[in-house]
Design an enzyme around this catalytic site. Structure first.
Site, PDB file in Angstrom:
ATOM      1  N   PHE A   1      15.845 -57.062  10.865  1.00 18.09           N
ATOM      2  CA  PHE A   1      15.626 -57.837   9.653  1.00 18.09           C
ATOM      3  C   PHE A   1      14.952 -59.140  10.047  1.00 18.09           C
ATOM      4  CE2 PHE A   1      16.068 -58.835   5.282  1.00 18.09           C
ATOM      5  CZ  PHE A   1      16.070 -60.219   5.258  1.00 18.09           C
TER       6      PHE A   1
ATOM      7  N   ASP B   1      13.385 -63.714  17.211  1.00 14.90           N
ATOM      8  CA  ASP B   1      13.775 -64.274  15.919  1.00 14.90           C
ATOM      9  C   ASP B   1      15.245 -64.697  15.993  1.00 14.90           C
ATOM     10  OD1 ASP B   1      13.662 -63.033  12.473  1.00 14.90           O
ATOM     11  OD2 ASP B   1      14.461 -64.867  13.359  1.00 14.90           O
TER      12      ASP B   1
ATOM     13  N   LYS C   1      18.417 -71.268   8.910  1.00 20.83           N
ATOM     14  CA  LYS C   1      19.878 -71.260   8.686  1.00 20.83           C
ATOM     15  C   LYS C   1      20.560 -72.524   9.244  1.00 20.83           C
ATOM     16  CE  LYS C   1      20.268 -66.263   8.195  1.00 20.83           C
ATOM     17  NZ  LYS C   1      20.856 -65.995   6.888  1.00 20.83           N
TER      18      LYS C   1
ATOM     19  N   THR D   1       1.873 -76.351   1.800  1.00 21.39           N
ATOM     20  CA  THR D   1       1.955 -77.679   1.188  1.00 21.39           C
ATOM     21  C   THR D   1       2.939 -78.575   1.936  1.00 21.39           C
ATOM     22  OG1 THR D   1       1.521 -76.702  -0.962  1.00 21.39           O
ATOM     23  CG2 THR D   1       2.443 -78.937  -0.941  1.00 21.39           C
TER      24      THR D   1
HETATM   25  C1  LIG Z   1      17.127 -62.672  11.903  1.00 21.64           C
HETATM   26  C2  LIG Z   1      16.615 -63.193  10.597  1.00 21.64           C
HETATM   27  N1  LIG Z   1      15.301 -63.480  10.468  1.00 21.64           N
HETATM   28  C3  LIG Z   1      14.796 -63.953   9.302  1.00 21.64           C
HETATM   29  C4  LIG Z   1      15.599 -64.159   8.211  1.00 21.64           C
HETATM   30  C5  LIG Z   1      14.989 -64.705   6.922  1.00 21.64           C
HETATM   31  O1  LIG Z   1      15.435 -66.005   6.743  1.00 21.64           O
HETATM   32  P1  LIG Z   1      15.397 -66.595   5.265  1.00 21.64           P
HETATM   33  O2  LIG Z   1      14.004 -66.362   4.745  1.00 21.64           O
HETATM   34  O3  LIG Z   1      16.456 -65.832   4.483  1.00 21.64           O
HETATM   35  O4  LIG Z   1      15.731 -68.055   5.441  1.00 21.64           O
HETATM   36  C6  LIG Z   1      16.978 -63.892   8.289  1.00 21.64           C
HETATM   37  C7  LIG Z   1      17.831 -64.153   7.087  1.00 21.64           C
HETATM   38  N2  LIG Z   1      19.092 -63.531   7.045  1.00 21.64           N
HETATM   39  C8  LIG Z   1      19.502 -62.904   5.930  1.00 21.64           C
HETATM   40  C9  LIG Z   1      20.733 -62.375   5.801  1.00 21.64           C
HETATM   41  S1  LIG Z   1      20.918 -61.562   4.342  1.00 21.64           S
HETATM   42  C10 LIG Z   1      19.372 -61.906   3.884  1.00 21.64           C
HETATM   43  C11 LIG Z   1      18.794 -61.410   2.634  1.00 21.64           C
HETATM   44  O5  LIG Z   1      17.643 -61.825   2.338  1.00 21.64           O
HETATM   45  O6  LIG Z   1      19.445 -60.567   1.990  1.00 21.64           O
HETATM   46  C12 LIG Z   1      18.712 -62.681   4.821  1.00 21.64           C
HETATM   47  C13 LIG Z   1      17.500 -63.386   9.508  1.00 21.64           C
HETATM   48  O7  LIG Z   1      18.807 -63.095   9.634  1.00 21.64           O
END
Ligand SMILES: Cc1ncc(COP(=O)(O)O)c(CNc2csc(C(=O)O)c2)c1O
Length: 461
Positions: A179, A288, A319, A343
């Site tokens: 992910f 990541d 996070k 932006t």
């Molecule tokens: C390893 C890793 N890489 C990128 C992301 C994306 O980060 P955000 O865009 O959500 O800030 C995440 C975000 N984690 C996440 C957990 S549940 C979720 C969701 O969109 O359902 C997102 C991550 O765990």
């Protein structure tokens, strides 16, 4: 100050949450809203919902709260007159950075940069950090292919029509169960849940198999080493096939531990081998650390445990770092301005708050605490697994990240719900794993409360 223990007065979600959900549902889809939160009265490791239920929070806003709720050092930042401007005037950072921005970055984000990564770009969230890190990798790849010459007129014309050679047929190798975010490029690297990807066109990029470790690790050492080798051989095959198919791999993207995909760990040897393959093929390695970074594992970055020979080319974060962004090696640095850009390109006010967070991590030795509390938490999971082998397996974790598997999603979901009704809020991942994502301030006393409630619900299953 924090309560001594959870208190649950109503069903969760309670009547006020249900009413508020009805109101919000007139505006947007609220299917995954679990309950509404009273953020004014949530404290430390305890979240308070609008119905007055106070839960020990071991999921912490999808692992994004470094110090829990309303930490005094964060509140101080917000009350400090010197910071008003940072909150009142959000700059277009790429063009008009604030006073002494380099100094602010040096004192904060760069002070905890992974070894060897001297360049830094802030962004808004994890997904947009991944998106722009990929752009850095693509530009570096094409720069090397051009050998220093400028893009041709044909490249300039065709890139505006989404066609080669301006839009080159390059690819990114990702892993099953990964992910990396919900935006289109990051989503093309994400393969953990169908409802993340359904209906969205995707790049046809190579997807390799991430190792599946057998637990306990000490019992299955040989099998797990063989699994590493099998997966690395597949990575090499996919890179070869992509080249033959005319869409060479420019970047390999991986989490150092697959979180959404089910807290799937891999060995240092696997990642050392992955870096060797990348270096042999002139491919950038993107790690990541959005969910595994910021001290969550007891080291600041999980990949520190891998003892990689060289720094990874790109490391994304978000996070618990409160801002998104990515570190990168000099060879990934854009040679033209305005190409890694949007932006805001991040938010200095978040970096100002992060400065306080890093101060607390240092002053209170929270990395050491996370390691100690994490070991204590792992022991409670292993003890429960020993007592309830028909329910629990593969207990695993590192610092504030922990997980255990159930035989299926239904018993897992049922237990999580009952655990919450006893005042402990946890998360889920993968197909049938329960996952814990605590703050960096969690203490053994909190683990005792978790273990007590966890065993109570297990006993009644
Ligand atoms: C390893 C890793 N890489 C990128 C992301 C994306 O980060 P955000 O865009 O959500 O800030 C995440 C975000 N984690 C996440 C957990 S549940 C979720 C969701 O969109 O359902 C997102 C991550 O765990």
């Amino acid at each position: 100050t924090e309560p001594n223990s959870p208190t649950v007065k109503t069903s969760i979600p309670g009547p006020k949450s249900i009413a508020m959900k009805r109101d919000l549902d007139l505006i947007q889809n609220t299917d995954v809203v679990q309950f509404f939160v009273d953020y004014d009265r949530s404290v430390g490791n305890y979240i308070r919902d609008v119905d007055g239920n106070v839960l020990l929070d071991l999921f912490t806003q999808i692992a994004s709260l470094p110090l829990g709720y309303n930490h005094p050092r964060i509140l101080e930042v917000l009350k400090d007159p010197a910071n008003i401007s940072a909150f009142a005037n959000r700059p277009a950072l790429g063009i008009y950075p604030p006073t002494e921005f380099a100094k602010l970055l040096s004192e904060t984000l760069l002070s905890v940069a992974p070894q060897g990564l001297t360049q830094l770009q802030t962004m808004a969230c994890g997904a947009c950090s991944v998106e722009h890190a990929l752009k850095g990798a693509f530009m570096a790849y094409r720069r090397r292919e051009r050998g220093g010459s400028a893009p041709t007129q044909q490249e300039i014309d065709t890139c505006l029509m989404n066609t080669p050679p301006g839009c080159p047929k390059l690819s990114v190798l990702s892993f099953k169960n990964a992910f990396h975010g919900r935006t289109m490029g990051a989503l093309a690297l994400s393969h953990s849940k169908w409802f993340h990807n359904l209906d969205f066109p995707a790049f046809n990029w190579p997807i390799a198999t991430f190792p599946t470790l057998k637990y306990p690790l000490e019992e299955f050492y040989k099998e797990n080493i063989a699994e590493d080798a099998r997966c690395l051989a597949e990575v090499e095959d996919k890179i070869e096939s992509a080249k033959k198919a005319g869409q060479p791999v420019a970047c390999v993207a991986s989490e150092p531990m697959q979180c959404e995909g089910g807290d799937r760990y891999a060995s240092p040897q696997f990642f050392q081998g992955l870096q060797d393959i990348c270096q042999k093929n002139g491919i950038a390695l993107l790690l990541d650390e959005v969910q595994t970074g910021a001290g969550a594992t007891g080291k600041f970055w999980l990949h520190e445990y891998f003892h990689l020979r060289d720094p990874p080319n790109l490391v994304t974060f978000a996070k618990k770092m409160l801002t998104g962004g990515f570190y990168y090696t000099p060879d990934m640095r854009p040679t033209e301005g305005g190409r890694i850009f949007n932006t805001w390109s991040g938010d200095p006010s978040k970096v100002v708050v992060l400065k306080a967070v890093l101060g607390v991590i240092k002053d209170e030795s929270l990395l050491a605490r996370t390691t100690d509390t994490g070991n204590y938490l792992m022991k409670s999971l292993m003890d429960a697994q020993e007592k309830y082998p028909h329910l629990l397996s593969n207990a695993r974790g590192l610092g504030s990240l922990a997980a255990v598997d159930f035989p299926a999603a239904a018993p897992r979901d049922n237990l999580v719900e009952r655990l919450r009704s006893l005042g402990v809020h946890v998360g889920v991942c993968g197909t049938s794993s329960m996952r814990l994502r605590s703050t960096l301030t969690l203490e053994r006393k909190h683990v005792d409360i978790f273990a007590d409630r966890f065993n109570t619900v297990l006993r009644d299953t």
